[in-house]
Write an enzyme that holds these catalytic residues in place. Structure first.
Site, PDB file in Angstrom:
ATOM      1  N   ASP A 119      42.771  23.515  47.219  1.00 34.05           N
ATOM      2  CA  ASP A 119      42.587  24.646  46.200  1.00 34.05           C
ATOM      3  C   ASP A 119      41.800  25.919  46.710  1.00 34.05           C
ATOM      4  O   ASP A 119      42.097  26.944  46.527  1.00 34.05           O
ATOM      5  CB  ASP A 119      42.121  24.389  44.981  1.00 34.05           C
ATOM      6  CG  ASP A 119      40.719  23.884  44.780  1.00 34.05           C
ATOM      7  OD1 ASP A 119      40.357  23.679  45.954  1.00 34.05           O
ATOM      8  OD2 ASP A 119      40.010  23.719  43.992  1.00 34.05           O
ATOM      9  N   HIS A 120      40.961  25.533  47.970  1.00 33.56           N
ATOM     10  CA  HIS A 120      39.806  26.652  48.162  1.00 33.56           C
ATOM     11  C   HIS A 120      40.163  27.454  49.500  1.00 33.56           C
ATOM     12  O   HIS A 120      39.709  28.527  49.528  1.00 33.56           O
ATOM     13  CB  HIS A 120      38.587  26.089  48.642  1.00 33.56           C
ATOM     14  CG  HIS A 120      37.612  25.769  47.486  1.00 33.56           C
ATOM     15  ND1 HIS A 120      38.038  25.037  46.344  1.00 33.56           N
ATOM     16  CD2 HIS A 120      36.192  26.020  47.158  1.00 33.56           C
ATOM     17  CE1 HIS A 120      36.976  25.002  45.277  1.00 33.56           C
ATOM     18  NE2 HIS A 120      35.739  25.630  46.198  1.00 33.56           N
ATOM     19  N   ASP A 184      32.304  19.463  43.966  1.00 32.98           N
ATOM     20  CA  ASP A 184      31.961  20.984  43.683  1.00 32.98           C
ATOM     21  C   ASP A 184      31.295  21.004  42.380  1.00 32.98           C
ATOM     22  O   ASP A 184      31.243  20.366  41.591  1.00 32.98           O
ATOM     23  CB  ASP A 184      33.475  21.289  43.423  1.00 32.98           C
ATOM     24  CG  ASP A 184      33.489  22.768  43.212  1.00 32.98           C
ATOM     25  OD1 ASP A 184      33.867  23.623  44.148  1.00 32.98           O
ATOM     26  OD2 ASP A 184      33.380  23.305  42.274  1.00 32.98           O
ATOM     27  N   ARG A 467      30.845  32.493  38.313  1.00 30.67           N
ATOM     28  CA  ARG A 467      29.799  32.861  39.100  1.00 30.67           C
ATOM     29  C   ARG A 467      30.092  34.259  39.539  1.00 30.67           C
ATOM     30  O   ARG A 467      31.182  34.726  39.843  1.00 30.67           O
ATOM     31  CB  ARG A 467      29.530  31.730  40.133  1.00 30.67           C
ATOM     32  CG  ARG A 467      28.411  31.789  41.069  1.00 30.67           C
ATOM     33  CD  ARG A 467      28.557  30.306  41.644  1.00 30.67           C
ATOM     34  NE  ARG A 467      27.888  29.486  40.784  1.00 30.67           N
ATOM     35  CZ  ARG A 467      27.903  27.805  40.914  1.00 30.67           C
ATOM     36  NH1 ARG A 467      28.692  27.672  41.957  1.00 30.67           N
ATOM     37  NH2 ARG A 467      27.468  27.059  39.999  1.00 30.67           N
ATOM     38  N   SER A 671      26.426  26.737  44.205  1.00 31.89           N
ATOM     39  CA  SER A 671      27.680  25.779  44.440  1.00 31.89           C
ATOM     40  C   SER A 671      26.840  24.346  45.068  1.00 31.89           C
ATOM     41  O   SER A 671      25.904  24.349  45.647  1.00 31.89           O
ATOM     42  CB  SER A 671      28.634  25.995  45.435  1.00 31.89           C
ATOM     43  OG  SER A 671      29.386  27.417  44.766  1.00 31.89           O
ATOM     44  N   ARG A 673      27.547  22.927  47.786  1.00 36.01           N
ATOM     45  CA  ARG A 673      27.993  22.820  49.194  1.00 36.01           C
ATOM     46  C   ARG A 673      26.753  22.252  49.906  1.00 36.01           C
ATOM     47  O   ARG A 673      26.076  22.853  50.156  1.00 36.01           O
ATOM     48  CB  ARG A 673      28.406  23.995  49.836  1.00 36.01           C
ATOM     49  CG  ARG A 673      27.348  25.361  49.698  1.00 36.01           C
ATOM     50  CD  ARG A 673      27.978  26.533  49.850  1.00 36.01           C
ATOM     51  NE  ARG A 673      28.850  27.060  48.976  1.00 36.01           N
ATOM     52  CZ  ARG A 673      29.384  28.042  48.768  1.00 36.01           C
ATOM     53  NH1 ARG A 673      29.034  29.373  49.546  1.00 36.01           N
ATOM     54  NH2 ARG A 673      30.383  28.546  47.801  1.00 36.01           N
TER      55      ARG A 673
END
Length: 785
Positions: A119-120, A184, A467, A671, A673
């Site tokens: 999806d990203h 995520d 965000r 995030s 990440r």
């Protein structure tokens, strides 16, 4: 090499029709309620007190209740829990590094059901079909890697175009009482189905995937008591925007938000998911709700009747709601009847302004009273209910002869939502007033927006996203992103004005007449059921691993590289860190977007060397106030003293000089990440000392072998500068198994002055082992030999 399954997904979309429900393996998506309830009974015998819902779910998943709970000592905020999650979900950007780490563990399958969601990496530009085709071609080698790894290890692979990870999890995997990890930060979205879904870094996901107990410091529990009812223009998005304004971006750190009260039961399941999704913006570990009839209806509507029946039985035994008399660490009272639509921003999700005051706020700030684009959808607000409410406004506008005055982009959350929207004429209704429907993917929400206008210009956009940090959506640090409900964004797109209030204001038609929107209405669930759409996007449930399958990584790839284990700084037997050079002192808000930017850098998520080139490139150096400027005070003759931040980091690495960072409040907000921890570690960072850390990022640092310390006195932040040398004092005691050890920093500044600074730490017994080994993965590997 082009995999047929991926290539086929790029073909033109077929019109949605009623098709059989996708195959399901119900045991794999139904929590083991009898076992969880049995575990909970053991927990009750130890704690002997009423429990909140969050505690019931969390403690019933303990790996060893006796060890974790002791003799009923204080748990919340103090004890480290060893937990057994039931599922892992990964999006395509973060899955790359997680899989590379999992592969190095040497296992042939995942210990728990796991899924990958593409999806990203799909960039929004021209519209769904063209964007999907182009993105599959440009990201082919990454999708090939993910698909081949999924085949080898028995992972469910959701192809590009299937939808956004959080919407798919809600539609297919989420279940009341479940504990799930996701790579995520908005994984908590699944809390809308009464579970605990927690965002983590890839190394944490690897814990669950390898069957290693996953560690979490027991969160405090904040209770939000909801009374009254939403009406008119007010939505669940406005509730969480309002709460973000009350709690701020740090108010949920180390806490689970548990909603209760009569106001919960009148909300749709997807509305609750919106609230849980944005709990990430206040730093909450996750959010949850008691099991409701609307959750039951959603499970049935999405083809999970057996899960609903099992949940009904568990609820009847008291598992899926808080006990009477359960105590919270804090209780917040919210009367839904008193709420009004709210707009948050710019540049931070906790700057909340009621819609009735927003026009005056814009004027006070001296901003232009115009919006340049409106964007709806994303993982936060892309449900059928969201889209039908928006379509109601579009029908009103079309009847009056109106079209949107600014670009209006719509992102469906999943192929199922897209197909159902199309079947029910929601898509055509939006397109009739000017909407461009994008691919079922994250798109502009995470920076995948190929925006050609307003480059370098100050402008304002309204979105229904979650965000809104600087540069996040279009790469333009001057774009102000204001967060609002999809209905407010849509109505304001017909005005083009920031000061327009659709609750009270009217628009002038070409005829000279005035038009005023009526409050929108929508449908929670489609009256004729959901349609799955193109089922070629979907995986087979719980596929068996194929051990002989090759994991595809192209030779000399610039997108993917195998990981080399980090070395331990204690291999020489010394239990203090080596002397560290201070790279810089970071000023103010420094999110994971600042540390490891997304947008165009997403293509390097599987290549640590390449993505490290963006280390801290939008961070502010407190010594001078410049962005992406660092000082190399030991630069040899003929080399400039100043360079980019990654430039100086690489210089230090080239000299075999380990280094440290000094950072401000809530460092690593945003995030989940893990690259924000991997990149400094890759360049030689061993220690970061902060005024405070965000939860996920602090854990990610620990996982990669970086020691995070907190200033005991926050004013000491300004006493350490670039080029100073830092030595740890007392770390040896910690590494020798004394978790209460006091660690000080001995600082030798550039002028030769020596002084010591006291610090605090949050290292658990197991996290100390990670540090000593050089990373958590190093420690896991050592235990598997």
């Amino acid at each position: 090499m082009v995999r047929p399954a991926i290539r086929g997904a790029a073909r033109g979309r077929s019109f949605a029709t009623h098709t059989p429900s996708i195959p399901r393996n119900y045991p794999s998506i139904t929590p083991p309620y009898p076992t969880l309830i049995q575990n909970l009974n053991h927990v009750r015998s130890v704690l002997k007190r009423p429990l909140t819902l969050a505690e019931k779910i969390l403690y019933s998943h303990l790996h060893d209740p006796v060890h974790s709970l002791g003799n009923g000592r204080r748990i919340r905020g103090e004890a480290y829990l060893q937990l057994k999650p039931e599922r892992v979900a990964m999006q395509d950007a973060s899955a790359q590094m997680a899989l590379l780490q999992f592969m190095s563990a040497g296992l042939d399958r995942c210990a728990v059901p796991t899924s990958i969601h593409c999806d990203h990496l799909i960039q929004a530009s021209d519209g769904a079909e063209a964007d999907l085709k182009r993105s599959i071609i440009s990201n082919q080698e990454v999708f090939d890697f993910l698909e081949s790894a999924a085949r080898k290890f028995g992972i469910e692979f959701w192809r590009p175009g299937s939808g956004i990870i959080h919407q798919i999890v809600l539609e297919n995997y989420a279940a009341p009482g479940m504990l799930m990890l996701g790579t995520d930060s908005h994984t908590p979205n699944a809390g809308g189905l009464g579970m605990l879904a927690i965002g983590v870094g890839g190394a944490d996901a690897v814990d669950a995937m390898t069957g290693t107990p996953w560690e979490l410091k027991a969160p405090q529990i904040v209770g939000v008591h909801l009374t009254g009812s939403l009406s008119g223009w007010t939505t669940t998005k406005d509730l969480i925007l309002h709460l973000a304004g009350k709690l701020t971006v740090r108010g949920g750190t180390g806490r689970i938000i548990e909603y209760f009260g009569p106001g919960v039961h009148s909300q749709s399941c997807t509305g609750l998911a919106t609230i849980a999704n944005m709990g990430a913006e206040v730093g909450a570990t996750t959010s949850t709700f008691p099991y409701t009839s609307n959750m039951r209806g959603y499970l049935h509507a999405t083809g999970r009747g057996p899960v609903a029946q099992a949940a009904d039985e568990a609820a009847g035994k008291g598992f899926l709601s808080a006990d009477d008399g359960a105590e919270y660490d804090e209780v917040i009272e919210i009367n839904l009847s008193d709420l009004e639509p709210t707009i948050n921003g710019p540049f931070t999700p906790d700057l909340a302004t009621p819609l009735s005051k927003f026009g005056a706020f814009v004027k006070e700030q001296g901003w232009k009273d115009e919006m340049s684009a409106g964007l709806i959808g994303s993982c936060t607000n892309s449900s059928y209910e969201d889209m039908t409410r928006v379509a109601d406004l579009a029908r009103q506008a079309k009847a009056a002869g109106l079209t949107t005055k600014v670009p209006f982009l719509c992102t469906p959350g999943s192929e199922q939502i897209r197909a159902t929207m199309e079947r029910d004429n929601v898509t055509s209704t939006l397109q009739d007033v000017g909407a461009v429907v994008l691919a079922n993917a994250c798109g502009p929400c995470i920076g995948q927006w190929k925006r050609e206008d307003k480059k370098g210009e100050e402008n304002a956009i309204l979105t229904s996203f979650n965000r809104n940090f600087k540069s996040r959506n279009d790469g333009n640090r001057y774009t102000m992103n204001f967060l609002a409900s999809p209905t407010v964004v849509t109505a304001m797109a017909f005005s083009g004005s920031l000061s327009f209030n659709p609750m009270t204001d009217s628009l002038t038609l070409d005829s000279g007449n005035r038009f005023k929107f009526s409050p929108p209405s929508g449908q929670d669930l489609p009256s004729t059921g959901f349609t799955p759409g193109d089922t070629s996007f979907y995986p087979l449930p719980t596929p068996e691993p194929q051990p002989d399958a090759e994991v595809i990584i192209q030779k000399d790839s610039q997108r993917l590289e195998l990981l080399e284990p980090f070395t331990s700084p204690f291999n020489d037997g010394n239990l203090e860190l080596p002397p560290l050079k201070v790279l810089m002192r970071v000023r103010g808000k420094c999110t994971t977007d600042h540390i490891s930017a997304a947008g165009p850098w997403l293509k390097y998520k599987g290549h640590l060397t390449n993505i490290s080139e963006n280390l801290l490139i939008t961070a502010v150096n407190d010594e001078g106030g410049d962005v992406n400027v660092a000082f190399d005070h030991d630069a040899p003759s003929g080399i400039t003293e100043t360079d980019t931040i990654p430039g100086v980091a690489k210089r230090l690495k080239g000299r075999n000089q380990p280094w440290a960072l000094v950072v401000d409040e809530n460092y690593g907000e945003g995030s989940a990440r893990e690259h924000a921890a991997l990149q400094p570690r890759f360049y030689g960072c061993n220690l970061i000392v902060a005024r405070s850390f965000a939860r996920i990022h602090e854990t990610n640092l620990k996982k990669q072998g970086v020691l995070p310390l907190w200033f005991a006195d926050k004013t000491d932040y300004s006493r350490i500068g670039s080029g100073d040398m830092i030595e740890t004092v007392g770390l040896a005691n910690l590494l020798q198994g004394h978790p209460d050890a006091i660690i000080k920093l001995r600082v030798t500044n550039r002028g030769g002055e020596i002084f010591e600074i006291p610090t605090n730490h949050t290292m658990s017994i197991d996290q100390i082992k990670w540090l000593h080994a050089g990373s958590a993965l190093n420690h896991i590997r050592s235990q598997m030999k």
